[in-house]
Design a protein around this motif. Structure first.
Motif, PDB file in Angstrom:
ATOM      1  N   GLN A  69       0.802  -1.228   0.000  1.00 49.99           N
ATOM      2  CA  GLN A  69       0.000   0.000   0.000  1.00 49.99           C
ATOM      3  C   GLN A  69       0.831   1.271   0.000  1.00 49.99           C
ATOM      4  OE1 GLN A  69      -3.364  -0.404  -0.441  1.00 49.99           O
ATOM      5  NE2 GLN A  69      -2.656  -2.528  -0.625  1.00 49.99           N
ATOM      6  N   THR A  70       2.168   1.135   0.087  1.00 49.06           N
ATOM      7  CA  THR A  70       3.014   2.331   0.080  1.00 49.06           C
ATOM      8  C   THR A  70       4.122   2.155  -0.948  1.00 49.06           C
ATOM      9  OG1 THR A  70       4.441   1.399   1.768  1.00 49.06           O
ATOM     10  CG2 THR A  70       2.643   2.819   2.545  1.00 49.06           C
ATOM     11  N   GLY A  71       4.912   3.191  -1.140  1.00 52.56           N
ATOM     12  CA  GLY A  71       6.067   3.093  -2.037  1.00 52.56           C
ATOM     13  C   GLY A  71       5.920   3.966  -3.253  1.00 52.56           C
ATOM     14  N   THR A  72       7.054   4.190  -3.936  1.00 51.47           N
ATOM     15  CA  THR A  72       7.065   4.925  -5.196  1.00 51.47           C
ATOM     16  C   THR A  72       7.706   4.011  -6.228  1.00 51.47           C
ATOM     17  OG1 THR A  72       7.361   6.938  -3.927  1.00 51.47           O
ATOM     18  CG2 THR A  72       7.745   7.092  -6.303  1.00 51.47           C
ATOM     19  N   TRP A  73       7.064   3.930  -7.385  1.00 51.43           N
ATOM     20  CA  TRP A  73       7.423   2.886  -8.356  1.00 51.43           C
ATOM     21  C   TRP A  73       7.795   3.452  -9.709  1.00 51.43           C
ATOM     22  CZ3 TRP A  73       7.943  -1.198  -5.485  1.00 51.43           C
ATOM     23  CH2 TRP A  73       7.106  -1.378  -4.380  1.00 51.43           C
ATOM     24  N   LYS A  74       8.695   2.729 -10.400  1.00 56.39           N
ATOM     25  CA  LYS A  74       8.928   3.018 -11.807  1.00 56.39           C
ATOM     26  C   LYS A  74       8.694   1.735 -12.599  1.00 56.39           C
ATOM     27  CE  LYS A  74      14.022   2.887 -11.566  1.00 56.39           C
ATOM     28  NZ  LYS A  74      14.584   2.106 -10.718  1.00 56.39           N
ATOM     29  N   VAL A  75       8.423   1.936 -13.889  1.00 59.04           N
ATOM     30  CA  VAL A  75       7.938   0.832 -14.722  1.00 59.04           C
ATOM     31  C   VAL A  75       8.867   0.639 -15.917  1.00 59.04           C
ATOM     32  CG1 VAL A  75       5.977   0.003 -16.094  1.00 59.04           C
ATOM     33  CG2 VAL A  75       5.564   1.347 -14.018  1.00 59.04           C
ATOM     34  N   HIS A  76       9.134  -0.624 -16.221  1.00 52.44           N
ATOM     35  CA  HIS A  76      10.037  -1.002 -17.311  1.00 52.44           C
ATOM     36  C   HIS A  76       9.289  -1.958 -18.241  1.00 52.44           C
ATOM     37  CE1 HIS A  76      13.949  -2.452 -18.986  1.00 52.44           C
ATOM     38  NE2 HIS A  76      13.318  -3.612 -19.032  1.00 52.44           N
ATOM     39  N   HIS A  80      -5.856  -9.118 -28.460  1.00 47.97           N
ATOM     40  CA  HIS A  80      -5.159 -10.400 -28.205  1.00 47.97           C
ATOM     41  C   HIS A  80      -3.671 -10.244 -27.898  1.00 47.97           C
ATOM     42  CE1 HIS A  80      -8.482 -12.712 -30.658  1.00 47.97           C
ATOM     43  NE2 HIS A  80      -8.951 -12.036 -29.628  1.00 47.97           N
ATOM     44  N   ASP A  81      -3.256  -9.028 -27.591  1.00 49.06           N
ATOM     45  CA  ASP A  81      -1.839  -8.807 -27.279  1.00 49.06           C
ATOM     46  C   ASP A  81      -1.632  -8.903 -25.762  1.00 49.06           C
ATOM     47  OD1 ASP A  81       0.823  -8.292 -27.730  1.00 49.06           O
ATOM     48  OD2 ASP A  81       0.534  -6.215 -28.414  1.00 49.06           O
ATOM     49  N   THR A  82      -0.362  -8.991 -25.363  1.00 49.28           N
ATOM     50  CA  THR A  82      -0.003  -8.988 -23.942  1.00 49.28           C
ATOM     51  C   THR A  82       1.112  -7.987 -23.714  1.00 49.28           C
ATOM     52  OG1 THR A  82      -0.652 -11.281 -23.551  1.00 49.28           O
ATOM     53  CG2 THR A  82       1.033 -10.387 -22.083  1.00 49.28           C
ATOM     54  N   VAL A  83       0.949  -7.132 -22.713  1.00 47.96           N
ATOM     55  CA  VAL A  83       2.027  -6.237 -22.302  1.00 47.96           C
ATOM     56  C   VAL A  83       2.687  -6.819 -21.054  1.00 47.96           C
ATOM     57  CG1 VAL A  83       1.075  -4.138 -23.348  1.00 47.96           C
ATOM     58  CG2 VAL A  83       0.388  -4.781 -21.020  1.00 47.96           C
ATOM     59  N   ALA A  84       3.974  -6.523 -20.891  1.00 50.89           N
ATOM     60  CA  ALA A  84       4.747  -7.138 -19.811  1.00 50.89           C
ATOM     61  C   ALA A  84       5.627  -6.079 -19.166  1.00 50.89           C
ATOM     62  CB  ALA A  84       5.616  -8.263 -20.382  1.00 50.89           C
ATOM     63  N   TYR A  85       5.500  -5.914 -17.842  1.00 47.82           N
ATOM     64  CA  TYR A  85       6.239  -4.867 -17.140  1.00 47.82           C
ATOM     65  C   TYR A  85       7.015  -5.415 -15.958  1.00 47.82           C
ATOM     66  CZ  TYR A  85       3.163  -1.825 -19.787  1.00 47.82           C
ATOM     67  OH  TYR A  85       2.496  -1.208 -20.805  1.00 47.82           O
ATOM     68  N   ARG A  86       8.146  -4.770 -15.733  1.00 49.94           N
ATOM     69  CA  ARG A  86       8.843  -4.970 -14.459  1.00 49.94           C
ATOM     70  C   ARG A  86       8.694  -3.676 -13.677  1.00 49.94           C
ATOM     71  NH1 ARG A  86      14.167  -5.972 -15.853  1.00 49.94           N
ATOM     72  NH2 ARG A  86      14.831  -3.845 -15.414  1.00 49.94           N
ATOM     73  N   ILE A  87       8.353  -3.807 -12.423  1.00 48.80           N
ATOM     74  CA  ILE A  87       8.124  -2.648 -11.563  1.00 48.80           C
ATOM     75  C   ILE A  87       9.138  -2.689 -10.424  1.00 48.80           C
ATOM     76  CG2 ILE A  87       6.435  -1.532 -10.031  1.00 48.80           C
ATOM     77  CD1 ILE A  87       4.245  -2.887 -11.794  1.00 48.80           C
ATOM     78  N   THR A  88       9.860  -1.593 -10.257  1.00 42.98           N
ATOM     79  CA  THR A  88      10.842  -1.557  -9.158  1.00 42.98           C
ATOM     80  C   THR A  88      10.646  -0.269  -8.355  1.00 42.98           C
ATOM     81  OG1 THR A  88      12.449  -0.648 -10.729  1.00 42.98           O
ATOM     82  CG2 THR A  88      12.623  -2.992 -10.241  1.00 42.98           C
ATOM     83  N   ALA A  89      11.147  -0.285  -7.131  1.00 48.47           N
ATOM     84  CA  ALA A  89      11.034   0.887  -6.252  1.00 48.47           C
ATOM     85  C   ALA A  89      11.987   1.970  -6.754  1.00 48.47           C
ATOM     86  CB  ALA A  89      11.386   0.495  -4.829  1.00 48.47           C
ATOM     87  N   VAL A  90      11.558   3.212  -6.636  1.00 46.23           N
ATOM     88  CA  VAL A  90      12.425   4.332  -7.026  1.00 46.23           C
ATOM     89  C   VAL A  90      13.501   4.473  -5.967  1.00 46.23           C
ATOM     90  CG1 VAL A  90      12.495   6.839  -7.345  1.00 46.23           C
ATOM     91  CG2 VAL A  90      10.609   5.486  -8.292  1.00 46.23           C
TER      92      VAL A  90
END
Ligand SMILES: *[C@@H]1O[C@H](CO)[C@@H](O)[C@H](O)[C@H]1NC(C)=O
Ligand SMILES: *[C@@H]1O[C@H](CO)[C@@H](O)[C@H](O)[C@H]1NC(C)=O
Ligand SMILES: *[C@@H]1O[C@H](CO)[C@@H](O)[C@H](O)[C@H]1NC(C)=O
Ligand SMILES: *[C@@H]1O[C@H](CO)[C@@H](O)[C@H](O)[C@H]1NC(C)=O
Ligand SMILES: *[C@@H]1O[C@H](CO)[C@@H](O)[C@H](O)[C@H]1NC(C)=O
Ligand SMILES: *[C@H]1O[C@H](CO)[C@@H](O)[C@H](O)[C@H]1NC(C)=O
Length: 421
Positions: A379-386, A411-421
């Protein structure tokens, strides 16, 4: 009257005898778990079946092995070159009872093909069946497990796909076994017999149970083999892809190291799947940690398809040796619609947190998720997306209470990695 009663009694006796026989068989069947020297992460490879069916030979198998090198597939982890059904003669050697390779299709023999595949730094798989004959009618291994496992070992085999055709009636399952554990079913006992025979061999042989999701295989598969099929054969169409994803998401707790739900072999390169559907096919097999066994003539793949199956970040998720769980569905925001199969998945890898989104509908749609709705993020944190497909870091940072939106093609799929800033 007396005669009738007598007949009834005889039938009852037979039924009782059968029940106690199968319990006794389950009690005495091998209990060796699969080898931990192979199969920790889901297999990456190629198999003859979807590309060629029974029309196989040594040249086609070696061509695929060479394509693994030439296309750089070996460099990104593709390893197994697997021969499917139709590699043998129709009868065993009457003296030794061994299966005999078809000398027209494999003039130098399976063991020589294995040597050539090994010389390229790759591994080789073969196929047999937990019944009296394979699906195409060649010798099956039921009752011959020790001889066949020893033969495969001697040839240098690294992987066995073990099918489920031509099962004698008394070896099939009409109901849940006594005690309720499907590990003691006739189906499981047939696979345990081969598992026990493989455990006696000097080579670690990856054991792929191909029993089509029968006998609740997800409940006992990990006690017997490294992966297990969940369905009948794959088809190069969108309906197969969505139906097998739906099946798999019901059994994700079975997935972990040495334990993989097998969504069946890849159809990229076959049929008329759109590029978006091929991306979903590859991404879903990767994030649900199914074996990825290519099934096409590799020399016919175009550059887009080669790039797709070599996507480094999806393969890294699939082959992660620290985080073994599959991604799992989550509710993207309060009140998000539910679909079948689910469209939003989250999970972890050794490099961060991940979100995968499938657009299951046949037109472009905007997809949205709230960071605080992703169970792994809290429920907390700041995120960036790759972006895992393109390898790009997306601009901007996000608070837990914010949302992420993206337009996803049909019918496509998107894929993300999310890491803390
Ligand atoms: C069967 O095995 C024996 C003993 O190894 C061998 O001499 C014979 O050639 C084999 N027969 C066939 C048909 O392969
Ligand atoms: C089925 O019958 C065969 C031949 O009689 C026997 O060897 C086998 O143990 C039986 N299988 C089961 C599960 O009872
Ligand atoms: C598409 O796949 C399904 C299995 O999911 C199969 O029943 C159907 O026949 C396939 N259609 C075509 C045109 O191959
Ligand atoms: C894309 O996927 C969503 C899932 O929420 C589906 O409901 C939607 O209809 C799709 N496309 C469109 C046109 O919205
Ligand atoms: C993305 O960001 C990471 C640091 O978070 C950095 O190491 C990496 O080089 C960046 N990648 C690209 C393609 O800019
Ligand atoms: C896997 O990955 C994440 C983040 O990279 C980590 O926090 C998590 O605890 C890891 N371990 C397992 C066993 O899932």
């Amino acid at each position: 009257m007396l005669l009738k009663l007598h007949v009834c009694f005889l039938v009852l006796q037979q039924v009782l005898a059968q029940t106690s026989t199968s319990t006794a068989l389950a009690d005495s069947a091998p209990t060796e778990p699969p080898s931990t020297q192979t199969g920790k992460t889901p297999a990456l490879g190629w198999n003859t079946w979807n590309a060629y069916g029974c029309d196989i030979n040594e040249a086609k198998v070696l061509a695929a092995a060479n394509s693994f090198i030439d296309l750089g597939l070996a460099d990104v982890g593709y390893e197994y070159i697997n021969i499917d059904d139709c590699w043998s003669k129709t009868t065993r050697n009457s003296t030794t009872q061994r299966i005999i390779p078809d000398s027209t299709k494999f003039p130098s023999g399976i063991s020589s093909v294995a040597d050539q595949v090994h010389a390229l730094g790759l591994k080789i798989g073969i196929y047999s069946d937990a019944g009296t004959a394979t699906c195409a009618g060649f010798p099956g291994s039921l009752g011959m497990e020790a001889i066949d496992a020893a033969t495969f070992n001697e040839w240098g085999i690294d992987y066995l796909k073990y099918d489920n055709c031509n099962v004698p009636g008394n070896w099939s399952d009409s109901s849940q076994p006594e005690g309720g554990d499907w590990y003691n079913s006739n189906s499981a006992v047939r696979y345990r017999q081969m598992g026990g025979a493989l455990a006696q061999q000097s080579r670690p042989i990856q054991f792929a149970l191909c029993n089509w999701g029968n006998a609740n295989v997800w409940d006992w598969g990990a006690r017997v083999g490294h992966s297990w099929r969940m369905s009948s054969d794959s088809r190069p169409n969108w309906s197969y892809i969505t139906s097998i994803i739906t099946t798999n998401v019901a059994h994700l707790s079975a997935v972990g190291f040495y334990a993989h739900n097998d969504m069946d072999m890849m159809e990229i390169g076959n049929g008329a799947l759109t590029t978006q559907e091929q991306r979903t096919h590859f991404a879903a097999w990767a994030f649900l940690k199914s074996p990825i066994i290519l099934g096409t003539d590799l020399s016919k793949l175009d550059d887009t398809q080669v790039a797709l199956i070599k996507n480094a970040e999806l393969l890294a998720f699939h082959q992660d040796i620290t985080n073994g769980s599959a991604a799992h569905p989550f509710t993207a925001y309060t009140g998000a619609p539910t679909t079948s199969p689910p469209e939003y998945y989250s999970g972890t890898s050794s490099t961060g947190f991940h979100v995968f989104i499938i657009n299951t509908s046949s037109s472009t749609a905007t997809k949205m998720f709230k960071f605080s709705s992703v169970p792994e993020l809290g429920q907390t944190g700041t995120w960036k997306v790759h972006d895992m497909w393109s390898g790009a870091n997306l601009s901007g940072t996000y608070s837990a209470s914010s949302s992420f939106s993206v337009s996803v093609q049909a019918h496509d799929t998107v894929a993300y990695r999310i890491t803390a800033v």
